[in-house]
Each structure stands twice: as structure tokens, then as C-alpha cells.
Write a protein that holds these residues in place. Structure first.
Motif, PDB file in Angstrom:
ATOM      1  N   ALA A 290      -8.056 -42.819 -11.039  1.00 63.13           N
ATOM      2  CA  ALA A 290      -8.181 -43.067  -9.607  1.00 63.13           C
ATOM      3  C   ALA A 290      -7.306 -42.100  -8.815  1.00 63.13           C
ATOM      4  CB  ALA A 290      -7.780 -44.511  -9.293  1.00 63.13           C
ATOM      5  N   VAL A 291      -7.718 -41.848  -7.586  1.00 64.13           N
ATOM      6  CA  VAL A 291      -6.967 -40.975  -6.676  1.00 64.13           C
ATOM      7  C   VAL A 291      -5.998 -41.823  -5.855  1.00 64.13           C
ATOM      8  CG1 VAL A 291      -7.130 -39.379  -4.736  1.00 64.13           C
ATOM      9  CG2 VAL A 291      -8.865 -39.333  -6.530  1.00 64.13           C
ATOM     10  N   LEU A 292      -4.753 -41.376  -5.767  1.00 60.93           N
ATOM     11  CA  LEU A 292      -3.788 -42.067  -4.918  1.00 60.93           C
ATOM     12  C   LEU A 292      -4.066 -41.665  -3.467  1.00 60.93           C
ATOM     13  CD1 LEU A 292      -1.344 -43.895  -4.570  1.00 60.93           C
ATOM     14  CD2 LEU A 292       0.121 -41.906  -4.943  1.00 60.93           C
ATOM     15  N   GLN A 293      -4.679 -42.587  -2.736  1.00 60.96           N
ATOM     16  CA  GLN A 293      -5.072 -42.283  -1.356  1.00 60.96           C
ATOM     17  C   GLN A 293      -3.887 -42.298  -0.416  1.00 60.96           C
ATOM     18  OE1 GLN A 293      -6.759 -45.083   1.523  1.00 60.96           O
ATOM     19  NE2 GLN A 293      -8.731 -44.082   1.180  1.00 60.96           N
ATOM     20  N   SER A 294      -2.996 -43.275  -0.577  1.00 61.04           N
ATOM     21  CA  SER A 294      -1.839 -43.355   0.320  1.00 61.04           C
ATOM     22  C   SER A 294      -0.727 -44.178  -0.308  1.00 61.04           C
ATOM     23  CB  SER A 294      -2.239 -43.978   1.665  1.00 61.04           C
ATOM     24  OG  SER A 294      -2.718 -45.300   1.486  1.00 61.04           O
ATOM     25  N   ILE A 295       0.497 -43.984   0.216  1.00 63.67           N
ATOM     26  CA  ILE A 295       1.663 -44.782  -0.166  1.00 63.67           C
ATOM     27  C   ILE A 295       2.161 -45.456   1.112  1.00 63.67           C
ATOM     28  CG2 ILE A 295       3.977 -44.769  -1.136  1.00 63.67           C
ATOM     29  CD1 ILE A 295       3.259 -42.192  -2.595  1.00 63.67           C
ATOM     30  N   ILE A 296       2.077 -46.784   1.150  1.00 64.00           N
ATOM     31  CA  ILE A 296       2.444 -47.526   2.350  1.00 64.00           C
ATOM     32  C   ILE A 296       3.867 -48.061   2.192  1.00 64.00           C
ATOM     33  CG2 ILE A 296       1.840 -49.447   3.861  1.00 64.00           C
ATOM     34  CD1 ILE A 296      -1.023 -49.233   2.789  1.00 64.00           C
ATOM     35  N   THR A 297       4.736 -47.698   3.113  1.00 65.13           N
ATOM     36  CA  THR A 297       6.120 -48.175   3.091  1.00 65.13           C
ATOM     37  C   THR A 297       6.483 -48.724   4.471  1.00 65.13           C
ATOM     38  OG1 THR A 297       6.978 -45.980   3.656  1.00 65.13           O
ATOM     39  CG2 THR A 297       6.818 -46.532   1.314  1.00 65.13           C
ATOM     40  N   GLN A 298       7.625 -49.406   4.499  1.00 66.58           N
ATOM     41  CA  GLN A 298       8.129 -49.982   5.749  1.00 66.58           C
ATOM     42  C   GLN A 298       9.644 -49.968   5.661  1.00 66.58           C
ATOM     43  OE1 GLN A 298       5.667 -53.278   7.122  1.00 66.58           O
ATOM     44  NE2 GLN A 298       7.505 -54.312   7.878  1.00 66.58           N
ATOM     45  N   SER A 299      10.307 -49.541   6.723  1.00 63.99           N
ATOM     46  CA  SER A 299      11.758 -49.315   6.676  1.00 63.99           C
ATOM     47  C   SER A 299      12.548 -50.563   6.324  1.00 63.99           C
ATOM     48  CB  SER A 299      12.246 -48.758   8.023  1.00 63.99           C
ATOM     49  OG  SER A 299      11.941 -49.660   9.078  1.00 63.99           O
ATOM     50  N   ASP A 300      12.071 -51.732   6.726  1.00 61.84           N
ATOM     51  CA  ASP A 300      12.836 -52.958   6.504  1.00 61.84           C
ATOM     52  C   ASP A 300      12.401 -53.712   5.248  1.00 61.84           C
ATOM     53  OD1 ASP A 300      10.355 -53.568   7.558  1.00 61.84           O
ATOM     54  OD2 ASP A 300      11.066 -55.309   8.686  1.00 61.84           O
ATOM     55  N   ARG A 301      11.594 -53.083   4.379  1.00 62.27           N
ATOM     56  CA  ARG A 301      11.151 -53.752   3.145  1.00 62.27           C
ATOM     57  C   ARG A 301      11.389 -52.845   1.947  1.00 62.27           C
ATOM     58  NH1 ARG A 301       7.109 -58.456   4.128  1.00 62.27           N
ATOM     59  NH2 ARG A 301       7.720 -58.711   1.957  1.00 62.27           N
ATOM     60  N   GLU A 302      11.726 -53.465   0.811  1.00 63.84           N
ATOM     61  CA  GLU A 302      11.980 -52.718  -0.412  1.00 63.84           C
ATOM     62  C   GLU A 302      10.687 -52.404  -1.165  1.00 63.84           C
ATOM     63  OE1 GLU A 302      14.827 -51.422  -1.564  1.00 63.84           O
ATOM     64  OE2 GLU A 302      15.650 -52.051   0.369  1.00 63.84           O
ATOM     65  N   GLU A 303       9.607 -53.115  -0.837  1.00 62.01           N
ATOM     66  CA  GLU A 303       8.349 -52.895  -1.538  1.00 62.01           C
ATOM     67  C   GLU A 303       7.590 -51.707  -0.949  1.00 62.01           C
ATOM     68  OE1 GLU A 303       9.049 -55.661   0.148  1.00 62.01           O
ATOM     69  OE2 GLU A 303       8.932 -57.431  -1.153  1.00 62.01           O
ATOM     70  N   ALA A 304       6.829 -51.069  -1.807  1.00 59.31           N
ATOM     71  CA  ALA A 304       5.879 -50.036  -1.387  1.00 59.31           C
ATOM     72  C   ALA A 304       4.522 -50.397  -1.980  1.00 59.31           C
ATOM     73  CB  ALA A 304       6.324 -48.656  -1.853  1.00 59.31           C
ATOM     74  N   ILE A 305       3.467 -50.001  -1.305  1.00 65.36           N
ATOM     75  CA  ILE A 305       2.118 -50.293  -1.779  1.00 65.36           C
ATOM     76  C   ILE A 305       1.409 -48.981  -2.083  1.00 65.36           C
ATOM     77  CG2 ILE A 305      -0.103 -51.357  -1.235  1.00 65.36           C
ATOM     78  CD1 ILE A 305       1.410 -53.210   0.691  1.00 65.36           C
ATOM     79  N   LEU A 306       0.998 -48.821  -3.343  1.00 70.36           N
ATOM     80  CA  LEU A 306       0.231 -47.644  -3.754  1.00 70.36           C
ATOM     81  C   LEU A 306      -1.250 -47.986  -3.633  1.00 70.36           C
ATOM     82  CD1 LEU A 306       2.198 -46.702  -7.012  1.00 70.36           C
ATOM     83  CD2 LEU A 306       2.678 -45.996  -4.664  1.00 70.36           C
ATOM     84  N   VAL A 307      -1.981 -47.187  -2.867  1.00 68.83           N
ATOM     85  CA  VAL A 307      -3.407 -47.438  -2.641  1.00 68.83           C
ATOM     86  C   VAL A 307      -4.211 -46.424  -3.452  1.00 68.83           C
ATOM     87  CG1 VAL A 307      -5.254 -47.635  -0.944  1.00 68.83           C
ATOM     88  CG2 VAL A 307      -2.914 -48.304  -0.331  1.00 68.83           C
ATOM     89  N   PHE A 308      -4.859 -46.893  -4.525  1.00 64.97           N
ATOM     90  CA  PHE A 308      -5.671 -46.038  -5.382  1.00 64.97           C
ATOM     91  C   PHE A 308      -7.146 -46.266  -5.081  1.00 64.97           C
ATOM     92  CE2 PHE A 308      -1.736 -46.635  -7.739  1.00 64.97           C
ATOM     93  CZ  PHE A 308      -1.435 -45.341  -8.151  1.00 64.97           C
ATOM     94  N   GLU A 309      -7.900 -45.188  -5.052  1.00 68.22           N
ATOM     95  CA  GLU A 309      -9.342 -45.281  -4.792  1.00 68.22           C
ATOM     96  C   GLU A 309     -10.120 -44.737  -5.986  1.00 68.22           C
ATOM     97  OE1 GLU A 309     -12.696 -43.769  -1.508  1.00 68.22           O
ATOM     98  OE2 GLU A 309     -10.615 -43.073  -1.404  1.00 68.22           O
ATOM     99  N   SER A 310     -11.179 -45.436  -6.353  1.00 68.66           N
ATOM    100  CA  SER A 310     -12.001 -45.009  -7.484  1.00 68.66           C
ATOM    101  C   SER A 310     -13.469 -45.279  -7.182  1.00 68.66           C
ATOM    102  CB  SER A 310     -11.589 -45.749  -8.759  1.00 68.66           C
ATOM    103  OG  SER A 310     -12.417 -45.365  -9.843  1.00 68.66           O
ATOM    104  N   ASP A 311     -14.347 -44.492  -7.812  1.00 65.04           N
ATOM    105  CA  ASP A 311     -15.788 -44.716  -7.665  1.00 65.04           C
ATOM    106  C   ASP A 311     -16.465 -44.950  -9.020  1.00 65.04           C
ATOM    107  OD1 ASP A 311     -15.650 -42.223  -8.769  1.00 65.04           O
ATOM    108  OD2 ASP A 311     -16.715 -41.180  -7.166  1.00 65.04           O
ATOM    109  N   SER A 312     -15.654 -45.179 -10.049  1.00 63.84           N
ATOM    110  CA  SER A 312     -16.202 -45.440 -11.385  1.00 63.84           C
ATOM    111  C   SER A 312     -15.797 -46.840 -11.834  1.00 63.84           C
ATOM    112  CB  SER A 312     -15.708 -44.409 -12.395  1.00 63.84           C
ATOM    113  OG  SER A 312     -14.306 -44.473 -12.551  1.00 63.84           O
ATOM    114  N   VAL A 313     -16.697 -47.473 -12.583  1.00 66.74           N
ATOM    115  CA  VAL A 313     -16.443 -48.831 -13.063  1.00 66.74           C
ATOM    116  C   VAL A 313     -16.683 -48.873 -14.574  1.00 66.74           C
ATOM    117  CG1 VAL A 313     -17.074 -51.263 -12.908  1.00 66.74           C
ATOM    118  CG2 VAL A 313     -17.197 -49.818 -10.869  1.00 66.74           C
ATOM    119  N   PRO A 314     -15.650 -49.150 -15.385  1.00 64.70           N
ATOM    120  CA  PRO A 314     -15.855 -49.267 -16.836  1.00 64.70           C
ATOM    121  C   PRO A 314     -16.801 -50.419 -17.159  1.00 64.70           C
ATOM    122  CG  PRO A 314     -13.517 -49.146 -16.290  1.00 64.70           C
ATOM    123  CD  PRO A 314     -14.247 -49.363 -15.013  1.00 64.70           C
TER     124      PRO A 314
END
Length: 376
Positions: A290-314
Motif C-alpha cells: 500500500a501507498v502511504l497517502q498521509s501522516i496525520i499528527t496533532q501538536s497536543d496528542r502523542e498518537e499519529a495516524i498513518l493513512v495507507f491506500e491500496s487498490d488490491s485485495v488478497p
């Protein structure tokens, strides 16, 4: 006195000669060199994360209450107006339908349990470890009250147990039992009356019978403009939209997303636009590039969200909404040697290499350290 001294000298010479001969003979039959094989080794650096799968989905509903006899398999591609299920209203038809549904479920589990010949080379200890991990998932899901996860993944767990049984018994499938169940299903379906309603696909896409109520909440559209707070609000504070008439859902496009929750410190290993392999241990170990489309962060939070996009399904992929995933952010290949084989000569690290009957010292670079070994 001289004779005594001469005898002592001769005795010492004799002892020295015997010891010298012993050492020479031993070196002929016993090599002082311990040889080790340097194996080519590939390792991966992974991040294990809690992930959510987002797709564009259309819920398919029935206008009649009754028993559904599904005409398609999980994940089957449908065109617009293709039949999905028959709806039966009588008690007898309901009973037959339930029996047929149980048979279909057993057949699907048994077909998924077949193993390839290469599977017999699998370390049984590793298979047991995977089963143990799955048991932990089921237990934790029960403790957390996520009983839908237990229901949705129970067949995957049965598949693991069946595969282990096949490996132990050196078999590759359950063909005889599947044939027996198919015959039983044919006998049952001949006594079914005409359905009260046939449900068709409202649009083209991939069909899945599981509906969790988040189809209009956690979907592909929410990726645009998503924030960390907005994501956690959606998964924690939003109630699912349940429907008693839901038959299933249609996944309406090829592109789908995996949103993985990681720590900000782990997010630095990833770069948007790059492709990464994501393994889903609870989807029979399926892996998606999958392609990493974006990395979502926020200054007041320790978590980050990795957004992966794919067009294939096993094949037979489990689109369970929430599941664990392993993201490979880097890999390396080198020679694996035991730590005691490494030497320092003239200030350089290296190993002695035997080619024919000649030993040479070769410099090396350590790229990874594991228990008792270096990767060079």
C-alpha cells in the motif's frame, strides 16, 4: 654423578620428543579451526499497530423480514442487479435455510483450511504461536465487549486449527468431507419452496454479508481533512447505525484505506508517497502493498495516524473493521554469523574466511544484532 645427569637429560629429551610427537599427531587428526556456515539472511523492521479499514460501502436491505439464503460468496464481485439472496418466510424453509447456511459455512472453512505442499515445511512451533496469538485476540475482544470481533473471526481461528491438524497428519485437504457436505446440501435445497423475494445488487462491487453499522461513519470519504481528534471521536463516540433489515453490503470501489494508530516517534520511520508492505495476521497472514497517502499528527496528542491506500485485495481477505496489522518500514539482507566469529585485526572488524585450504581475513560491517548473531 655425570652418569646420573646424563640419564636425566636423556629422560627430559625423551619426554619432550613424546609430547612433541603427540601434538603433531593430534593436529593431523583434529583441526584447531571451527568452521561455521554464514547463511544469507533477510530481516524486516516492523511496527505493530491497531488499524481500521475504511471503504466506500452501500448497505443492502430487504423489504421483507425472513430467512436469507445467500447466492454469492463473501468478497464475490457483482454487477448491477446480480442476485444476492433469496428471502423465505415459512418456518420449515427457515429451518432448511439455517441448515444450508451452516453447511456452507463449514464448507468454506474446510476449503480455506487446505494447505500447500510447502506448508509442510512450516515450523509447527510457529503455527502454535500464531494460534496462541489468535486466542489472545479472541480473549481480549471478549473482555473488551467486542463480541462482533469474536463472531467475525471464529472461522479464521478454525482454519488455523484445521491447518495444524493437516500438517500433523501430513494431509493437504478435506476433500472427502466437503463432497459429503455438498451432497447433504443438495438434498436439503430440493425441498425448499419458491422464495418470497429475491434481493439484487443495487450497484456493482464486492459483496460482504457482515454489517457493523459503521458503513456511513467510517468510510473512504472521511480521509480528506481528517484530524486525530476527529478520528478518535468517530471510533469512540459515534454509535453504529444498526439495521434489522440489512442483508449485507456492497464495497463500491477498488481503492480502500488502512488507518494505523502509531506513536509519533514511530511515525518518523515513514515517508508519504512510499509503498509499504502491510501484513494482517488475523486475515490468514495476508499481505498488501500500500501507498502511504498521509501522516496525520496533532501538536497536543502523542498518537499519529498513518493513512495507507491500496487498490488490491488478497483472496479471502478479512475486511474486519478493526484489526491488528504489521507494517514493514525497512528490510535488510546480509550474512548471519555467530558473535564469536567476529574478530578485530589491525583495528578493523571482520571474519576469517576459508576458501579451499587458504584462510583470509575479510572486513565486514555489522548491520543488525540479534540473539547470539550478527548480520553483516
Amino acid at each position: 654423578m655425570k652418569k646420573i645427569l646424563l640419564r636425566v637429560v636423556m629422560l627430559l629429551v625423551a619426554v619432550f620428543f613424546v609430547v612433541y610427537c603427540y601434538i603433531q599427531v593430534r593436529t593431523v587428526f583434529e583441526s584447531a579451526i571451527t568452521l561455521q556456515t554464514a547463511d544469507l539472511y533477510t530481516a524486516e523492521s516492523k511496527t505493530e499497530a491497531e488499524c481500521y479499514i475504511l471503504k466506500n460501502e452501500t448497505v443492502v436491505e430487504s423489504s421483507l423480514m425472513g430467512a436469507f439464503n445467500y447466492l454469492v460468496k463473501e468478497g464475490e464481485k457483482l454487477s448491477h442487479k446480480d442476485p444476492i439472496a433469496h428471502v423465505y418466510s415459512s418456518e420449515s424453509d427457515l429451518d432448511i435455510h439455517e441448515k444450508v447456511a451452516r453447511i456452507n459455512e463449514r464448507i468454506e472453512v474446510l476449503e480455506s483450511s487446505s494447505v500447500k505442499k510447502s506448508y509442510f515445511k512450516t515450523n509447527i512451533t510457529r503455527l502454535d504461536s500464531e494460534i496462541g496469538d489468535f486466542l489472545s485476540l479472541l480473549h481480549q475482544s471478549s473482555v473488551d465487549g467486542e463480541f462482533s470481533t469474536v463472531v467475525q473471526t471464529k472461522n479464521d481461528f478454525l482454519v488455523m486449527l484445521n491447518k495444524r491438524n493437516l500438517v500433523v497428519k501430513s494431509k493437504d485437504g478435506y476433500d472427502d468431507l466437503i463432497t459429503e457436505l455438498e451432497n447433504e446440501k443438495k438434498t436439503l435445497t430440493t425441498s425448499l419452496s419458491e422464495p418470497a423475494l429475491t434481493i439484487s445488487a443495487p450497484e456493482s462491487g464486492y459483496f460482504y454479508s457482515d454489517v457493523d453499522g459503521y458503513e456511513k461513519i467510517l468510510n473512504a470519504q472521511m480521509v480528506d481533512g481528517l484530524t486525530v481528534d476527529g478520528f478518535f471521536k468517530a471510533i469512540n463516540d459515534t454509535k453504529p447505525l444498526e439495521s434489522s433489515l440489512a442483508v449485507g453490503k456492497i464495497v463500491t470501489n477498488f481503492n480502500w484505506y488502512t488507518l494505523c494508530i502509531v506513536n509519533k516517534d514511530e511515525a518518523v520511520f515513514y515517508k508519504t508517497g512510499n509503498k509499504y508492505d502491510i501484513a494482517y495476521p488475523y486475515s490468514n497472514g495476508a499481505s498488501v502493498n500500500a501507498v502511504l497517502q498521509s501522516i496525520i499528527t496533532q501538536s497536543d496528542r502523542e498518537e499519529a495516524i498513518l493513512v495507507f491506500e491500496s487498490d488490491s485485495v488478497p483472496q479471502d481477505f478479512n475486511f474486519l473493521r478493526k484489526q491488528k496489522a504489521e507494517i514493514v518500514h525497512s528490510s535488510f539482507t546480509g550474512l548471519r554469523i555467530s558473535k564469536d566469529a567476529l574478530r578485530i585485526v589491525d583495528g578493523y572488524e571482520g571474519v576469517y574466511v576459508l576458501v579451499g585450504n587458504v584462510i583470509n581475513f575479510k572486513r565486514c560491517e555489522k548491520i543488525r544484532e540479534t540473539d547470539g548473531f550478527y548480520i553483516i
